[in-house]
Each structure stands twice: as structure tokens, then as C-alpha cells.
Design a protein around this motif. Structure first.
Motif, PDB file in Angstrom:
ATOM      1  N   ILE A   1       0.851  -1.198   0.000  1.00  0.00           N
ATOM      2  CA  ILE A   1       0.000   0.000   0.000  1.00  0.00           C
ATOM      3  C   ILE A   1       0.884   1.244   0.000  1.00  0.00           C
ATOM      4  O   ILE A   1       2.060   1.180   0.370  1.00  0.00           O
ATOM      5  CB  ILE A   1      -0.972  -0.037   1.215  1.00  0.00           C
ATOM      6  CG1 ILE A   1      -2.136   0.948   1.044  1.00  0.00           C
ATOM      7  CG2 ILE A   1      -0.234   0.216   2.531  1.00  0.00           C
ATOM      8  CD1 ILE A   1      -3.319   0.708   1.996  1.00  0.00           C
ATOM      9  N   GLY A   2       0.306   2.368  -0.417  1.00  0.00           N
ATOM     10  CA  GLY A   2       1.068   3.625  -0.469  1.00  0.00           C
ATOM     11  C   GLY A   2       2.259   3.463  -1.392  1.00  0.00           C
ATOM     12  O   GLY A   2       2.142   2.966  -2.518  1.00  0.00           O
ATOM     13  N   GLY A   3       3.425   3.827  -0.896  1.00  0.00           N
ATOM     14  CA  GLY A   3       4.624   3.751  -1.723  1.00  0.00           C
ATOM     15  C   GLY A   3       5.003   2.332  -2.106  1.00  0.00           C
ATOM     16  O   GLY A   3       5.798   2.126  -3.026  1.00  0.00           O
ATOM     17  N   SER A   4       4.439   1.349  -1.442  1.00  0.00           N
ATOM     18  CA  SER A   4       4.742  -0.039  -1.785  1.00  0.00           C
ATOM     19  C   SER A   4       3.732  -0.595  -2.788  1.00  0.00           C
ATOM     20  O   SER A   4       3.681  -1.808  -3.029  1.00  0.00           O
ATOM     21  CB  SER A   4       4.757  -0.902  -0.513  1.00  0.00           C
ATOM     22  OG  SER A   4       5.768  -0.426   0.351  1.00  0.00           O
TER      23      SER A   4
ATOM     24  N   SER B   1       6.412  -4.322   1.569  1.00  0.00           N
ATOM     25  CA  SER B   1       6.194  -3.395   2.673  1.00  0.00           C
ATOM     26  C   SER B   1       7.547  -3.006   3.250  1.00  0.00           C
ATOM     27  O   SER B   1       8.307  -3.888   3.679  1.00  0.00           O
ATOM     28  CB  SER B   1       5.333  -4.050   3.761  1.00  0.00           C
ATOM     29  OG  SER B   1       5.252  -3.200   4.883  1.00  0.00           O
ATOM     30  N   LYS B   2       7.804  -1.706   3.234  1.00  0.00           N
ATOM     31  CA  LYS B   2       9.089  -1.245   3.773  1.00  0.00           C
ATOM     32  C   LYS B   2       9.255  -1.735   5.219  1.00  0.00           C
ATOM     33  O   LYS B   2      10.283  -2.256   5.594  1.00  0.00           O
ATOM     34  CB  LYS B   2       9.148   0.276   3.689  1.00  0.00           C
ATOM     35  CG  LYS B   2      10.447   0.859   4.183  1.00  0.00           C
ATOM     36  CD  LYS B   2      10.488   2.368   3.957  1.00  0.00           C
ATOM     37  CE  LYS B   2      11.702   2.955   4.666  1.00  0.00           C
ATOM     38  NZ  LYS B   2      11.784   4.403   4.531  1.00  0.00           N
ATOM     39  N   THR B   3       8.205  -1.589   6.003  1.00  0.00           N
ATOM     40  CA  THR B   3       8.292  -1.923   7.431  1.00  0.00           C
ATOM     41  C   THR B   3       7.900  -3.360   7.726  1.00  0.00           C
ATOM     42  O   THR B   3       8.253  -3.908   8.749  1.00  0.00           O
ATOM     43  CB  THR B   3       7.331  -1.015   8.220  1.00  0.00           C
ATOM     44  OG1 THR B   3       6.027  -1.168   7.646  1.00  0.00           O
ATOM     45  CG2 THR B   3       7.764   0.435   8.146  1.00  0.00           C
TER      46      THR B   3
ATOM     47  N   THR C   1       2.762  -2.876   8.230  1.00  0.00           N
ATOM     48  CA  THR C   1       1.583  -2.095   7.865  1.00  0.00           C
ATOM     49  C   THR C   1       0.326  -2.965   7.915  1.00  0.00           C
ATOM     50  O   THR C   1       0.275  -4.048   7.298  1.00  0.00           O
ATOM     51  CB  THR C   1       1.768  -1.484   6.454  1.00  0.00           C
ATOM     52  OG1 THR C   1       2.954  -0.696   6.502  1.00  0.00           O
ATOM     53  CG2 THR C   1       0.599  -0.621   6.038  1.00  0.00           C
TER      54      THR C   1
ATOM     55  N   GLN D   1       0.276  10.923  -3.677  1.00  0.00           N
ATOM     56  CA  GLN D   1       1.100  10.538  -2.528  1.00  0.00           C
ATOM     57  C   GLN D   1       2.434  11.286  -2.547  1.00  0.00           C
ATOM     58  O   GLN D   1       2.876  11.818  -1.518  1.00  0.00           O
ATOM     59  CB  GLN D   1       1.377   9.028  -2.501  1.00  0.00           C
ATOM     60  CG  GLN D   1       2.091   8.642  -1.195  1.00  0.00           C
ATOM     61  CD  GLN D   1       2.789   7.297  -1.185  1.00  0.00           C
ATOM     62  OE1 GLN D   1       3.086   6.736  -2.227  1.00  0.00           O
ATOM     63  NE2 GLN D   1       3.061   6.786  -0.013  1.00  0.00           N
TER      64      GLN D   1
ATOM     65  N   GLU E   1       1.814  13.726   0.498  1.00  0.00           N
ATOM     66  CA  GLU E   1       2.425  13.124   1.694  1.00  0.00           C
ATOM     67  C   GLU E   1       3.783  13.794   1.966  1.00  0.00           C
ATOM     68  O   GLU E   1       4.207  13.906   3.114  1.00  0.00           O
ATOM     69  CB  GLU E   1       2.594  11.602   1.529  1.00  0.00           C
ATOM     70  CG  GLU E   1       2.787  10.872   2.858  1.00  0.00           C
ATOM     71  CD  GLU E   1       2.762   9.347   2.753  1.00  0.00           C
ATOM     72  OE1 GLU E   1       3.751   8.762   2.295  1.00  0.00           O
ATOM     73  OE2 GLU E   1       1.745   8.736   3.135  1.00  0.00           O
TER      74      GLU E   1
ATOM     75  N   GLN F   1       6.252  11.608   7.419  1.00  0.00           N
ATOM     76  CA  GLN F   1       4.787  11.506   7.198  1.00  0.00           C
ATOM     77  C   GLN F   1       4.098  11.228   8.516  1.00  0.00           C
ATOM     78  O   GLN F   1       3.349  10.265   8.639  1.00  0.00           O
ATOM     79  CB  GLN F   1       4.431  10.444   6.127  1.00  0.00           C
ATOM     80  CG  GLN F   1       4.966   9.034   6.363  1.00  0.00           C
ATOM     81  CD  GLN F   1       6.422   8.903   6.037  1.00  0.00           C
ATOM     82  OE1 GLN F   1       6.883   9.424   5.024  1.00  0.00           O
ATOM     83  NE2 GLN F   1       7.165   8.234   6.909  1.00  0.00           N
TER      84      GLN F   1
ATOM     85  N   VAL G   1       0.149  10.442   9.162  1.00  0.00           N
ATOM     86  CA  VAL G   1      -0.619   9.216   8.997  1.00  0.00           C
ATOM     87  C   VAL G   1      -0.677   8.413  10.300  1.00  0.00           C
ATOM     88  O   VAL G   1      -1.379   7.398  10.384  1.00  0.00           O
ATOM     89  CB  VAL G   1      -0.065   8.321   7.859  1.00  0.00           C
ATOM     90  CG1 VAL G   1      -0.068   9.064   6.532  1.00  0.00           C
ATOM     91  CG2 VAL G   1       1.341   7.837   8.176  1.00  0.00           C
TER      92      VAL G   1
END
Ligand code: F6P
Length: 532
Positions: free
Chosen positions: A145-148, A198-200, A203, A338, A342, A494, A497
Motif C-alpha cells: 500500500i502507499g509507496g509499496s 512493505s518497507k516496514t 503495515t 502521494q 504526503e 509523514q 498518517v
């Protein structure tokens, strides 16, 4: 970098304010073209892969001079150099911002060794998947999601002309099961590759979808999970804990919304192949060089960023519409939302001081010509002035030349109409529709006038290729940085969020228990209403 003044504390800012009062507010594009026959030549610019016509904007050479003075006073060149050198400019997260390193040629730029190690591995894997006879894969599902999500989701259709014809691509981002369910319906476990991006790797939406996909895979009798699930993340441990054995990493100096050049670009690489993915990176790198080395008066991302400040802070335009006249770019507006909102939707400067001026505009749009039959009415005759950014692509990837001619003529007609407008006397000479024959002609002509003088930029690409798309997106990244740097904000965090995420975690158990203690009456009432 704090020793450079914030934009509103410079003498150039005061000069711009004076210039706006004297010449900016009443600036008339039509008169400007009449006055200066060389306006188009003077205000159009070349950058790698992009020709930009800025002449239909509400500015003249004097405006540009004042804006360039602003850039000078704010130390824009020095700050750009610090960004590109890897200084920790994302101070609130204590990080460097080095997406540009991801597209530097082998052996060049910061972190070159690790960047190319992952790139080589990622492209080798992409090639394996593309060998569909051997891989057996027909469907690639990116869960992120988002940047991913937004970069691959934008770039894969944009580069459809270059895409593998035996592979289908799906993008699942929303935690709404209505996103995943229809995708799963089309899949066979043995022919599907899931990319958990997912970077993290924490999420909520992505992890929920990843678990649901894994359950589906098992329930459908899928075997060899390790072959069918890969991870793209900076959190290798969490990916391993999920049961993923093949992971492509990236690093904390790659922001989510700047990450399509990293392993996050895996769906793009699978779609267009290693060579074309490298061309995408090369195009972005060419724009990086332009941004780094071109004097500011000819530096396209810098000029566009300056124009954004002029419009947002002096004309006070609150939004910008993006109109790509290429169906492949249908997800570009979402991607840019975004990237820009963002990054620059912030209300305090680096020192934490509340800003006395506006920052990010709303960015929105649809591909032409569809937008013409929806919201262009408002762009032409509405009460707000909304600068429009047209993107025209000279050569189509299809053979339907008649359609392409019509598309380009529409694009030019819209920017022309926005600028020219139509006066009431001109409207009086228009043929009256039969149904309105009894309507007062003078009144009708008022309805049919266009104020004109509405600004637009036209960006022209020769064709939509991996290289030109790379250059286009990198141009937007640097432009967003330019306005953010002048505003003195951190374009790379960011925090906005976070609050919603934390509150969602509090509400989640209450959705089951019905416990509304301590909640405001509206949220409590809605929980009762929505409980199943
Ligand atoms: O929406 C906040 C955000 O952190 C974005 O910046 C990011 O692109 C997105 O969530 C996804 O994050 P992740 O890649 O860690 O799943």
C-alpha cells in the motif's frame, strides 16, 4: 542547512509580494502573448526526455527572476547538493534521502555496492519469473500500500507496450476484502506469485492481505509456499517470521513514496524485463544529472517547483490538476497525490514553527480525454482557478493513428481554451441551440462565456518508454523537493498518517466488544451502527 532562511524571511519573498501586487494579480496571458512574440521560445524548456511549455502560465521573465532570487537566497543549490550527497536531510527521522542512489550507474553514487547487489538479484529473479514455460507463473499479485503499491501500479500499465504478454498483474492494497476477493477468484495457487511489499513489514493493511492470501493459498492446496511468496522489505526479520524465504531488501534511506526504483519495483521488472527496468533507472538518472548540474534558470524540476510556490503562496491557488493524455498514465494522478501531498502536506517548518503560509496544493486528475467529459467544465467556468498540467506523448505505441491525432488535438484545444476563453460578445455570435431558441440571447451568452486566462503547463514526451517514464517521475520527485525546501519543511517524513493508525488500533477490539466507553458520541454511535 538551517542557516538558510525560510522563503518568507527573504528579501526576494517581499519583492515577489510587491511584484504580485503590481503585475501578478492582473496578469493576462493573452496580452502577454501579444506583447512578446518570443514568449513560447523564452518559456519553454528542455530536460532529458521532456519538453516543457511553461508559456501558458501566469508569469513573465521578471517573475522568474524574482523566483530565482528566492532560490538563491534560500540556498537551493547548496541544499540540493547536500540532499544528493546523502546528508541526513530527513532530520525528524534522522535519515539521509538517497533514492537517487538507486538509479546511479554501477560503481557510482553512495551505497553503490549494495544497491547493485540487490538490483542484480532482483532482476535475475524477474527474469526467472518471466520464463513462464519454466516458472509456470501466469499471475503476479503485488500486495502493498502507499509507496509499496502506487509506483508499480502506475508504471506497469504505463509501460504496457513493453510488458510480458503471458503474465497478468494484480495490485491489492486496500484492507477492504473487496480488493483481494475478486483477484483471488482469478488465480490458481500453482500459477501465482505473491509479492508482499512493505518497507516496514508491519503495515496493517498489507499484513492483513498477506495473511489472507497465504490462507487462501493453503486452502486451495497450494504447495511450496517459498516459491510462491516473495518479500520486498527493509525488515528481513519480519518477512522471515511470516515464512518468506526469498526477500529483496532496501534501506531506510529510501522513502516509501520514492521507492519504485528499489526492489519495490519488482512487479515492474517482471512486467518489462531487466533491460527495460535498467532503462527506467537510466531515465531517472538522466533527470538526476539535469537536476544536479543544470543552472537553475534552465533546471526544469526547479522551475516547476518555483512556479508551484508562485501559484500556492501568491496567487493562492489551492489545487493543481494533472491531465495525462495517455491512457497508460491513468494512475499517475494517484501516484503524484502521494508523492506531493504526503511529502509537502506539512504545517510546521524544520524548526517546528507553525508556517504562516500555505504548503502542498491538492493534486488530482484523470487522463484526457475522459476528464474533459467530467470535471473540465469546472476548470473552464468554475469560480476557482486551477492550474492544469497536460502531459502529451507525441508517438503512440499503437497503430491507430487517427485516434492519436484526435487525442493530441484535444490536449492542445483544452490548454488553448483555458487560456483564450470566450467573451460575451463572442458568445453572442454563437449559434443558439434549437431547444434554447426562446431563451434570452444576452442571458444565454453569459452562460456561454469563458473567463480564459487560466494557466496550464504542457509536458511533451516523444514516446512513453521506460526511459521517459523514469525521467518524468524523477522530475516530479525533484520538483516536490524544490517547493518543500523553499517552504522550509521536511518533505520526507509523514507523521500525519500516525494518529489514524493509533486510533484504529484502539477501535479494532471495540468493534467486537461494543465497548464505547470514553469515546465521543459520534464515534460511539457509529460503532453501534456498524457492529455486525
Ligand atoms: O501511509 C504511510 C506510509 O508509511 C507510506 O509512507 C508508505 O508508503 C506506506 O505507509 C506503506 O508503508 P510500508 O511500505 O511500510 O508498508
Amino acid at each position: 542547512m538551517n542557516h538558510y532562511p525560510r522563503c518568507d524571511r527573504t528579501t526576494a519573498w517581499a519583492a515577489l509580494a510587491g511584484h504580485f501586487e503590481a503585475h501578478g494579480r492582473e496578469f493576462d496571458l493573452r496580452e502577454a502573448f501579444d506583447r512578446d512574440p518570443s514568449r513560447f521560445e523564452a518559456l519553454s524548456f528542455e530536460a532529458p526526455e521532456i519538453f516543457a511549455d511553461l508559456s501558458k502560465n501566469l508569469l513573465d521573465k521578471a517573475t522568474l527572476t524574482f523566483l530565482l532570487d528566492l532560490a538563491l537566497e534560500c540556498g537551493l543549490s547548496e541544499r540540493r547538493d547536500a540532499l544528493l550527497a546523502g546528508d541526513p536531510v530527513n532530520a525528524t527521522e534522522g535519515r539521509a534521502v538517497l533514492h537517487t542512489a538507486l538509479r546511479a550507474p554501477r560503481g557510482e553514487g553512495p551505497h553503490a555496492h549494495q544497491v547493485h547487489e540487490v538490483l542484480d538479484a532482483m532482476l535475475a529473479f524477474a527474469q526467472e519469473v518471466r520464463d513462464t514455460e519454466r516458472s509456470g507463473i501466469t499471475d503476479v499479485v503485488n500486495i502493498g500500500i502507499g509507496g509499496s503499491d502506487l509506483g508499480p501500479q502506475m508504471a506497469v500499465p504505463a509501460l504496457d507496450a513493453f510488458a510480458h504478454r503471458q503474465l497478468r498483474f494484480h495490485f491489492v492494497s486496500n484492507v477492504d476484502g473487496h480488493d483481494l476477493t475478486p483477484v483471488l477468484r482469478q488465480l490458481h495457487p500453482e500459477r501465482t506469485l505473491f509479492i508482499i511489499a512493505s518497507k516496514t513489514f508491519t503495515t496493517q493493511e498489507t499484513m492483513a492481505n498477506a495473511h489472507a492470501a497465504r490462507d487462501w493459498f493453503d486452502a486451495q492446496g497450494g504447495v511450496d509456499r517459498a516459491r510462491h511468496f516473495v518479500g520486498v522489505t527493509t525488515n528481513l526479520q519480519a518477512a522471515a517470521a511470516f515464512g518468506i524465504t526469498r526477500t529483496f531488501g532496501f534501506w531506510d534511506w529510501v522513502g516509501g513514496r520514492y521507492s519504485m526504483w528499489s526492489a519495490i519495483g519488482l512487479p515492474i521488472a517482471i512486467a518489462i524485463g531487466p533491460e527495460n527496468f535498467r532503462a527506467l533507472l537510466d531515465g531517472a538518472h538522466a533527470m538526476d544529472r539535469h537536476f544536479a548540474n543544470t543552472p537553475l534558470p534552465h533546471n526544469l524540476p526547479v522551475l516547476l517547483g518555483l512556479l508551484d510556490v508562485w501559484y500556492r503562496n501568491f496567487h493562492r491557488f489551492s489545487s493543481r490538476s494533472v491531465a495525462p493524455y495517455h491512457q497508460g498514465l491513468k494512475r499517475l494522478p494517484a501516484y503524484l497525490q502521494q508523492l506531493e501531498m504526503e511529502s509537502n502536506g506539512k504545517q510546521v517548518d524544520m524548526a517546528g514553527q507553525r508556517l504562516p503560509f500555505a504548503t502542498s496544493p491538492v493534486v488530482w486528475g484523470e487522463p484526457g480525454t475522459n476528464g474533459q467529459h467530467a470535471f473540465f467544465q469546472m476548470l473552464h467556468q468554475g469560480t476557482d482557478v486551477i492550474p492544469v498540467e497536460f502531459i502529451a506523448v507525441r508517438r503512440a505505441a499503437h497503430g491507430l493513428s487517427d485516434l492519436h491525432r484526435k487525442l493530441l488535438a484535444n490536449c492542445l484545444a483544452q490548454s488553448q481554451a483555458l487560456m483564450k476563453g470566450k467573451t460575451a460578445p463572442e458568445a453572442m455570435t454563437d449559434k443558439v441551440p434549437t431547444a434554447a431558441a426562446s431563451f434570452d440571447r444576452a442571458v444565454l451568452s453569459q452562460h456561454r462565456t469563458f473567463p480564459g486566462n487560466r494557466p496550464s503547463t504542457t509536458l511533451v514526451l516523444e514516446s512513453l518508454t521506460p526511459r521517459s517514464l523514469g525521467a518524468l517521475i524523477a522530475m516530479y520527485e525533484h520538483r516536490v523537493w524544490t517547493s518543500g525546501a523553499l517552504w522550509g519543511i521536511n518533505s520526507f517524513d509523514q507523521w500525519g498518517v500516525e494518529l489514524g493508525k493509533a486510533l484504529c488500533n484502539d477501535l479494532l477490539p471495540r468493534m467486537d466488544s461494543g465497548d464505547t466507553a470514553g469515546l465521543d458520541a459520534s464515534t460511539a454511535g457509529l460503532i453501534r451502527r456498524l457492529q455486525t
